[in-house]
Design a protein around this motif. Sequence first.
Motif, PDB file in Angstrom:
ATOM      1  N   SER A   1      -3.719   3.299 -10.717  1.00 44.19           N
ATOM      2  CA  SER A   1      -3.380   2.895 -12.174  1.00 44.19           C
ATOM      3  C   SER A   1      -2.511   1.735 -12.339  1.00 44.19           C
ATOM      4  CB  SER A   1      -2.838   4.378 -12.744  1.00 44.19           C
ATOM      5  OG  SER A   1      -3.788   5.136 -12.789  1.00 44.19           O
ATOM      6  N   HIS A   2      -1.570   1.783 -11.461  1.00 43.57           N
ATOM      7  CA  HIS A   2      -0.437   0.700 -11.621  1.00 43.57           C
ATOM      8  C   HIS A   2      -0.268  -0.328 -10.228  1.00 43.57           C
ATOM      9  CE1 HIS A   2       0.694   2.732 -15.438  1.00 43.57           C
ATOM     10  NE2 HIS A   2       0.617   3.551 -14.926  1.00 43.57           N
ATOM     11  N   ILE A   3      -0.130  -1.412 -10.417  1.00 41.51           N
ATOM     12  CA  ILE A   3       0.320  -2.132  -9.083  1.00 41.51           C
ATOM     13  C   ILE A   3       1.749  -2.566  -9.576  1.00 41.51           C
ATOM     14  CG2 ILE A   3      -0.065  -3.991  -7.455  1.00 41.51           C
ATOM     15  CD1 ILE A   3      -2.895  -3.657  -7.895  1.00 41.51           C
ATOM     16  N   VAL A   4       2.602  -2.327  -8.693  1.00 43.10           N
ATOM     17  CA  VAL A   4       4.015  -2.789  -8.926  1.00 43.10           C
ATOM     18  C   VAL A   4       4.537  -3.836  -7.858  1.00 43.10           C
ATOM     19  CG1 VAL A   4       4.566  -0.715 -10.288  1.00 43.10           C
ATOM     20  CG2 VAL A   4       5.058  -0.942  -7.726  1.00 43.10           C
ATOM     21  N   PRO A   5       5.554  -4.452  -7.904  1.00 44.03           N
ATOM     22  CA  PRO A   5       5.926  -5.459  -7.009  1.00 44.03           C
ATOM     23  C   PRO A   5       6.773  -4.605  -5.846  1.00 44.03           C
ATOM     24  CG  PRO A   5       7.033  -6.054  -9.246  1.00 44.03           C
ATOM     25  CD  PRO A   5       6.360  -4.465  -9.258  1.00 44.03           C
ATOM     26  N   LEU A   6       6.742  -5.202  -4.740  1.00 49.02           N
ATOM     27  CA  LEU A   6       7.590  -4.755  -3.748  1.00 49.02           C
ATOM     28  C   LEU A   6       8.970  -4.133  -4.198  1.00 49.02           C
ATOM     29  CD1 LEU A   6       6.690  -6.821  -0.440  1.00 49.02           C
ATOM     30  CD2 LEU A   6       6.111  -4.436  -1.026  1.00 49.02           C
ATOM     31  N   GLY A   7       9.462  -3.040  -3.495  1.00 49.88           N
ATOM     32  CA  GLY A   7      10.649  -2.437  -4.060  1.00 49.88           C
ATOM     33  C   GLY A   7      10.831  -1.778  -5.255  1.00 49.88           C
ATOM     34  N   ALA A   8       9.494  -2.027  -6.074  1.00 47.53           N
ATOM     35  CA  ALA A   8       9.821  -1.083  -7.355  1.00 47.53           C
ATOM     36  C   ALA A   8       9.427   0.402  -7.232  1.00 47.53           C
ATOM     37  CB  ALA A   8       8.639  -1.840  -8.387  1.00 47.53           C
TER      38      ALA A   8
ATOM     39  N   PRO B   1      11.863   3.879  -2.358  1.00 44.50           N
ATOM     40  CA  PRO B   1      11.552   4.377  -0.926  1.00 44.50           C
ATOM     41  C   PRO B   1      11.728   5.800  -0.859  1.00 44.50           C
ATOM     42  CG  PRO B   1      13.012   2.565  -0.577  1.00 44.50           C
ATOM     43  CD  PRO B   1      13.253   2.917  -2.285  1.00 44.50           C
ATOM     44  N   ASP B   2      12.599   6.650  -1.497  1.00 48.27           N
ATOM     45  CA  ASP B   2      12.520   7.987  -1.428  1.00 48.27           C
ATOM     46  C   ASP B   2      11.417   8.746  -2.165  1.00 48.27           C
ATOM     47  OD1 ASP B   2      14.994   8.307  -0.322  1.00 48.27           O
ATOM     48  OD2 ASP B   2      16.360   8.369  -2.186  1.00 48.27           O
TER      49      ASP B   2
ATOM     50  N   GLY C   1       0.770  -1.170  -0.037  1.00 48.04           N
ATOM     51  CA  GLY C   1       0.123  -0.003  -0.242  1.00 48.04           C
ATOM     52  C   GLY C   1       1.028   1.237   0.006  1.00 48.04           C
ATOM     53  N   ASN C   2       1.976   1.144  -0.188  1.00 44.67           N
ATOM     54  CA  ASN C   2       2.879   2.521  -0.459  1.00 44.67           C
ATOM     55  C   ASN C   2       2.394   3.113  -1.666  1.00 44.67           C
ATOM     56  OD1 ASN C   2       4.654   2.067   1.703  1.00 44.67           O
ATOM     57  ND2 ASN C   2       5.657   0.383   0.560  1.00 44.67           N
TER      58      ASN C   2
END
Lengths: 229, 235
Positions: free
Chosen positions: B192-199, B202-203, B165-166
């Motif tokens: 609009s987009h769901i991306v994998p964790l880490g994609a 973090p900044d 949920g980031n």
Amino acid sequence: MTDLSEIKLSNAQIAWRAAQDIEDGAYVNLGIGFPEMVAGFQPKGRQAIFHTENGVLNFGEAPEKGQEDWDLINAGKKAITLKPGTAFFHHADSFAMVRGGHLDVAILGAYEVAQNGDLANWSTGRGGVPAVGGAMDLVQSAKRIAVLTDHVTKKGAPKLVEKCSLPLTGVKCVTRVYTSLAVIDIDAGRFVLREKIPAISRDTLQALTGAPLHDDGPVKDLICPEDLA
Amino acid sequence: MDKTIATLHQAVAKIPDGATIMIGGFGGSGAPVELIHVLIDHGAKHLTVINNNAGNGHVGLAALIEQGQVDRLICSFPRSADPRVFTERYLDGRITLDIVPQGTLAERIRAGGAGIPAFYTPTGFGTTLAEGKQIEEFDGRHYVRERWLKADFALIKAECADPHGNLTYRRAARNFNPIMATAATTTLVQTSHIVPLGAIDPDHVITPGIFVNHIVHVPNPAQEEDLNRQEAVYP
């Protein structure tokens, strides 16, 4: 009564005059509508940075028709563009910029301005749907609050008054008024006349103003370019 | 952990009659049109809605109001290019309006999300909108006490989400979305987009996943402005 339509400044000319007072590097918020014209009249060599309430600093001009990106709008819901140095932020940060006193100038329209700096610009008090937007936040907190307005209403009544009769947007907040006839400062609860168009006499200007005009030094001629878009 | 759910309908299925709902967006920019439309299909009534505006045309928030699902609206600026749906109901007394200055609205929501029950602002001092509110003087200036705003649900439009949920947002579509995401018991996000964790770097995370409950993938979301130019009507 003088026919003002022949001699008064156009909205573009009023906006041009206000733009001459914006310093290089100033952070500026322009109200929806006629005040937005100020951005087009910045003097050469000066660059103000414009803020819009919905979370953009340093935006560019309107895009070509058909090129609009509806995620990229200003507070008037009109399409704007990016330019180098644009920044986005959320609404609480946007109003931290406002309320925290970080804006140098906010320029708004008015129904009435009182000699003590009270401003009425959000409700005609006649029923209908009230809508305040960000005006009440802006007028309490920007370093300078400038108003752009016709000197009188469409019916010829003064808009610069002793005391506002309409619901207030803010108390003792306006610092300078650019009208279709004059530039007037608000100082210590008084209207101080700084400039007037040469075509109007001091007496006529006073008759069209709802409170005394005071002098504090010479009154300059208010002369604007004729050929403004 | 994966907060992704399969359908918009599942996202809004638990919204009951009488709920208070924050809806992100400023005008059409950042408005979660698909979530609003599925809330219309779902049919919850007697809602209190918190939004900057009151809808435009006959889609999105205007359509929710037109269906008679909103009893009360808390907003700063209930005008738009085509505000007829709200205006008619307001003038008929079928919908209650709480008008709140825009910065006060934003800060009340921020305070709600941050656990601050009240705060003081110079905004509105000396105006009718401060009537009945506590006034206090600090360092020679007068300030109005305002209360936090919280909601049962927030409907949020994001550009990019990961399974935690980031969130990131696109352009000025950010506006009220990040603060509303913090101020609701249940925060529902269309992205609009769901991306994998880490994609998501973090900044670059704008809303950390702790504020988000459910994510639904809505590729190529509709823009309210485009729908209105096509004179669309929902449903």
